[in-house]
Design a protein around this motif. Structure first.
Motif, PDB file in Angstrom:
ATOM      1  N   VAL A 150     -13.688  91.179 -48.643  1.00  0.00           N
ATOM      2  CA  VAL A 150     -13.538  92.335 -47.752  1.00  0.00           C
ATOM      3  C   VAL A 150     -14.607  92.292 -46.665  1.00  0.00           C
ATOM      4  CG1 VAL A 150     -13.417  94.848 -47.613  1.00  0.00           C
ATOM      5  CG2 VAL A 150     -12.624  93.681 -49.683  1.00  0.00           C
ATOM      6  N   THR A 151     -15.828  91.996 -47.065  1.00  0.00           N
ATOM      7  CA  THR A 151     -16.941  91.927 -46.116  1.00  0.00           C
ATOM      8  C   THR A 151     -16.722  90.829 -45.082  1.00  0.00           C
ATOM      9  OG1 THR A 151     -18.460  92.693 -47.842  1.00  0.00           O
ATOM     10  CG2 THR A 151     -19.440  91.658 -45.904  1.00  0.00           C
ATOM     11  N   VAL A 152     -16.245  89.670 -45.540  1.00  0.00           N
ATOM     12  CA  VAL A 152     -16.014  88.540 -44.636  1.00  0.00           C
ATOM     13  C   VAL A 152     -14.936  88.880 -43.614  1.00  0.00           C
ATOM     14  CG1 VAL A 152     -15.134  86.175 -44.500  1.00  0.00           C
ATOM     15  CG2 VAL A 152     -16.799  86.780 -46.258  1.00  0.00           C
ATOM     16  N   VAL A 153     -13.841  89.502 -44.062  1.00  0.00           N
ATOM     17  CA  VAL A 153     -12.751  89.842 -43.144  1.00  0.00           C
ATOM     18  C   VAL A 153     -13.205  90.900 -42.140  1.00  0.00           C
ATOM     19  CG1 VAL A 153     -10.458  90.894 -42.979  1.00  0.00           C
ATOM     20  CG2 VAL A 153     -10.921  89.175 -44.733  1.00  0.00           C
ATOM     21  N   ASP A 154     -13.977  91.878 -42.588  1.00  0.00           N
ATOM     22  CA  ASP A 154     -14.495  92.887 -41.662  1.00  0.00           C
ATOM     23  C   ASP A 154     -15.361  92.238 -40.583  1.00  0.00           C
ATOM     24  OD1 ASP A 154     -15.294  95.756 -40.886  1.00  0.00           O
ATOM     25  OD2 ASP A 154     -17.232  94.825 -41.344  1.00  0.00           O
ATOM     26  N   LYS A 155     -16.187  91.299 -40.995  1.00  0.00           N
ATOM     27  CA  LYS A 155     -17.049  90.587 -40.040  1.00  0.00           C
ATOM     28  C   LYS A 155     -16.209  89.823 -39.022  1.00  0.00           C
ATOM     29  CE  LYS A 155     -20.560  86.919 -39.924  1.00  0.00           C
ATOM     30  NZ  LYS A 155     -21.350  85.963 -40.765  1.00  0.00           N
ATOM     31  N   HIS A 156     -15.148  89.179 -39.506  1.00  0.00           N
ATOM     32  CA  HIS A 156     -14.291  88.395 -38.626  1.00  0.00           C
ATOM     33  C   HIS A 156     -13.535  89.296 -37.647  1.00  0.00           C
ATOM     34  CE1 HIS A 156     -11.773  85.005 -37.408  1.00  0.00           C
ATOM     35  NE2 HIS A 156     -10.731  85.804 -37.520  1.00  0.00           N
ATOM     36  N   VAL A 157     -12.994  90.399 -38.144  1.00  0.00           N
ATOM     37  CA  VAL A 157     -12.255  91.330 -37.292  1.00  0.00           C
ATOM     38  C   VAL A 157     -13.168  91.907 -36.213  1.00  0.00           C
ATOM     39  CG1 VAL A 157     -11.136  93.597 -37.248  1.00  0.00           C
ATOM     40  CG2 VAL A 157     -10.482  91.914 -38.984  1.00  0.00           C
ATOM     41  N   SER A 159     -15.800  90.547 -34.946  1.00  0.00           N
ATOM     42  CA  SER A 159     -16.166  89.501 -33.997  1.00  0.00           C
ATOM     43  C   SER A 159     -15.017  89.151 -33.062  1.00  0.00           C
ATOM     44  CB  SER A 159     -16.620  88.251 -34.761  1.00  0.00           C
ATOM     45  OG  SER A 159     -16.832  87.168 -33.890  1.00  0.00           O
ATOM     46  N   LYS A 160     -13.792  89.058 -33.608  1.00  0.00           N
ATOM     47  CA  LYS A 160     -12.648  88.595 -32.829  1.00  0.00           C
ATOM     48  C   LYS A 160     -11.982  89.701 -32.012  1.00  0.00           C
ATOM     49  CE  LYS A 160     -12.494  84.222 -34.134  1.00  0.00           C
ATOM     50  NZ  LYS A 160     -12.589  83.088 -33.181  1.00  0.00           N
ATOM     51  N   PHE A 161     -11.987  90.913 -32.546  1.00  0.00           N
ATOM     52  CA  PHE A 161     -11.202  91.972 -31.921  1.00  0.00           C
ATOM     53  C   PHE A 161     -12.018  93.190 -31.504  1.00  0.00           C
ATOM     54  CE2 PHE A 161      -8.568  89.673 -35.003  1.00  0.00           C
ATOM     55  CZ  PHE A 161      -7.567  89.199 -34.163  1.00  0.00           C
ATOM     56  N   SER A 162     -13.315  93.145 -31.739  1.00  0.00           N
ATOM     57  CA  SER A 162     -14.201  94.265 -31.388  1.00  0.00           C
ATOM     58  C   SER A 162     -13.714  95.573 -32.008  1.00  0.00           C
ATOM     59  CB  SER A 162     -14.298  94.408 -29.860  1.00  0.00           C
ATOM     60  OG  SER A 162     -14.836  93.234 -29.286  1.00  0.00           O
ATOM     61  N   GLN A 163     -13.192  95.478 -33.208  1.00  0.00           N
ATOM     62  CA  GLN A 163     -12.768  96.645 -33.969  1.00  0.00           C
ATOM     63  C   GLN A 163     -13.333  96.537 -35.375  1.00  0.00           C
ATOM     64  OE1 GLN A 163      -8.375  96.100 -33.323  1.00  0.00           O
ATOM     65  NE2 GLN A 163      -8.428  98.282 -32.831  1.00  0.00           N
ATOM     66  N   ASN A 164     -13.525  97.694 -36.010  1.00  0.00           N
ATOM     67  CA  ASN A 164     -13.901  97.608 -37.413  1.00  0.00           C
ATOM     68  C   ASN A 164     -12.642  97.431 -38.256  1.00  0.00           C
ATOM     69  OD1 ASN A 164     -12.755 100.208 -38.001  1.00  0.00           O
ATOM     70  ND2 ASN A 164     -14.622 101.173 -37.205  1.00  0.00           N
ATOM     71  N   LEU A 165     -12.826  97.158 -39.517  1.00  0.00           N
ATOM     72  CA  LEU A 165     -11.696  96.840 -40.391  1.00  0.00           C
ATOM     73  C   LEU A 165     -10.706  97.992 -40.473  1.00  0.00           C
ATOM     74  CD1 LEU A 165     -10.487  94.727 -42.288  1.00  0.00           C
ATOM     75  CD2 LEU A 165     -11.829  95.729 -44.146  1.00  0.00           C
ATOM     76  N   SER A 166     -11.208  99.210 -40.591  1.00  0.00           N
ATOM     77  CA  SER A 166     -10.338 100.376 -40.709  1.00  0.00           C
ATOM     78  C   SER A 166      -9.453 100.538 -39.477  1.00  0.00           C
ATOM     79  CB  SER A 166     -11.178 101.636 -40.921  1.00  0.00           C
ATOM     80  OG  SER A 166     -10.359 102.784 -40.966  1.00  0.00           O
ATOM     81  N   GLU A 167     -10.027 100.392 -38.303  1.00  0.00           N
ATOM     82  CA  GLU A 167      -9.261 100.526 -37.062  1.00  0.00           C
ATOM     83  C   GLU A 167      -8.175  99.461 -36.967  1.00  0.00           C
ATOM     84  OE1 GLU A 167     -12.848 102.289 -34.202  1.00  0.00           O
ATOM     85  OE2 GLU A 167     -12.465 100.122 -34.333  1.00  0.00           O
ATOM     86  N   PHE A 168      -8.532  98.225 -37.311  1.00  0.00           N
ATOM     87  CA  PHE A 168      -7.581  97.125 -37.192  1.00  0.00           C
ATOM     88  C   PHE A 168      -6.421  97.288 -38.172  1.00  0.00           C
ATOM     89  CE2 PHE A 168      -5.957  92.832 -37.824  1.00  0.00           C
ATOM     90  CZ  PHE A 168      -5.894  92.348 -36.521  1.00  0.00           C
ATOM     91  N   VAL A 169      -6.738  97.664 -39.405  1.00  0.00           N
ATOM     92  CA  VAL A 169      -5.706  97.840 -40.429  1.00  0.00           C
ATOM     93  C   VAL A 169      -4.755  98.968 -40.047  1.00  0.00           C
ATOM     94  CG1 VAL A 169      -5.337  98.646 -42.793  1.00  0.00           C
ATOM     95  CG2 VAL A 169      -7.008  96.845 -42.339  1.00  0.00           C
ATOM     96  N   THR A 170      -5.314 100.079 -39.567  1.00  0.00           N
ATOM     97  CA  THR A 170      -4.488 101.227 -39.191  1.00  0.00           C
ATOM     98  C   THR A 170      -3.609 100.904 -37.994  1.00  0.00           C
ATOM     99  OG1 THR A 170      -6.175 102.759 -40.018  1.00  0.00           O
ATOM    100  CG2 THR A 170      -4.537 103.646 -38.480  1.00  0.00           C
ATOM    101  N   GLN A 171      -4.183 100.284 -36.978  1.00  0.00           N
ATOM    102  CA  GLN A 171      -3.456  99.975 -35.749  1.00  0.00           C
ATOM    103  C   GLN A 171      -2.291  99.028 -36.002  1.00  0.00           C
ATOM    104  OE1 GLN A 171      -5.842  98.983 -32.234  1.00  0.00           O
ATOM    105  NE2 GLN A 171      -4.424  97.313 -31.792  1.00  0.00           N
ATOM    106  N   ASN A 172      -2.457  98.099 -36.931  1.00  0.00           N
ATOM    107  CA  ASN A 172      -1.432  97.082 -37.186  1.00  0.00           C
ATOM    108  C   ASN A 172      -0.574  97.381 -38.418  1.00  0.00           C
ATOM    109  OD1 ASN A 172      -1.961  94.694 -35.184  1.00  0.00           O
ATOM    110  ND2 ASN A 172      -3.987  95.350 -35.876  1.00  0.00           N
ATOM    111  N   ASN A 173      -0.707  98.602 -38.951  1.00  0.00           N
ATOM    112  CA  ASN A 173       0.108  99.021 -40.102  1.00  0.00           C
ATOM    113  C   ASN A 173       0.042  98.018 -41.254  1.00  0.00           C
ATOM    114  OD1 ASN A 173       1.140 101.389 -38.788  1.00  0.00           O
ATOM    115  ND2 ASN A 173       2.489 100.046 -37.601  1.00  0.00           N
ATOM    116  N   ILE A 174      -1.157  97.566 -41.551  1.00  0.00           N
ATOM    117  CA  ILE A 174      -1.355  96.574 -42.604  1.00  0.00           C
ATOM    118  C   ILE A 174      -1.494  97.269 -43.957  1.00  0.00           C
ATOM    119  CG2 ILE A 174      -2.928  94.794 -43.482  1.00  0.00           C
ATOM    120  CD1 ILE A 174      -3.627  94.201 -40.541  1.00  0.00           C
TER     121      ILE A 174
END
Length: 219
Positions: A150-157, A159-174
């Motif tokens: 979980v920590t690794v994916v949050d770090k990657h998100v 870095s790549k998308f300038s979003q935190n994990l929660s924002e990215f997951v919500t925005q993309n309906n993951i």
């Protein structure tokens, strides 16, 4: 995790190292049992090394429940066997519950770091396909197998998308899925909803809970 073949630490490590220098997998054996967390791990070991004495605790789903099973097993060992500490084979990143519980029960053990996790700097763009038509949308499910994942994916998100994990997951309906409650709590630490939790660390259990989730959503 295994029992040691010698009371002397250097002798024990040498005996394990020497024992691994084998030419015939079918005949390879060790003078102590191997404990595996999960039936799939036991099956893989038994198929590759049929001469090994491999034991598993089917009800163990995390460090605490595994420790409880080991404590129960330890009570069945004779006095001579108890003089030989257990050897815990761990990853560089590991949780302390197992060792804490064993220590509280005065069960002696040594640890050996046998592998380490390395962050993948090329995880990709996490493309989230939406399906070809509105009638057959694809649902993206992220399965997290460990808190560190979980920590690794949050770090990657981040870095790549300038979003935190929660924002990215919500925005993309993951849809988020966790192996066990410890990993689920780690997902929650990042303010993400945990949609699915597999209580057993097996692929079959994971597939089953994802199927149940999908069926519930279709109702």
């Amino acid at each position: 995790m295994c029992g040691k073949s010698s009371d002397n630490e250097s002798d024990s490590k040498q005996s394990i190292t020497t024992g691994l220098n084998f030419t015939n997998e079918k005949d390879f054996s060790l003078p102590f049992p191997i404990f595996a967390l999960g039936e799939a791990t036991k099956q893989t070991l038994s198929e590759k090394f049929p001469a090994l004495n491999v034991m598993t605790f089917e009800e163990s789903v995390d460090g605490r429940s595994l420790a409880a099973a080991i404590v129960k097993y330890d009570k069945s060992r004779n006095k001579e066997e108890k003089t030989k500490p257990l050897l815990l084979l761990l990853g560089e990143r590991h949780r302390p519950e197992l060792m804490t519980e064993l220590s509280s029960e005065h069960i002696s053990f040594d640890t050996e770091i046998v592998y380490k996790s390395v962050d993948n700097e090329e995880l990709g763009n996490f493309t989230t396909a939406k399906g070809d038509t509105e009638n057959s949308p694809l649902v993206v499910v992220w399965c997290f197998f460990s808190p560190n994942g979980v920590t690794v994916v949050d770090k990657h998100v981040s870095s790549k998308f300038s979003q935190n994990l929660s924002e990215f997951v919500t925005q993309n309906n993951i849809v988020t899925c966790a192996f066990g409650n410890t990993t689920a709590r780690r997902i929650s630490d990042f303010k993400c909803n945990v949609d699915i939790v597999s209580q057993k660390p097996t692929a079959e259990a994971l597939a089953s809970v994802i199927k149940e989730y999908a069926q519930h959503k279709q109702q």
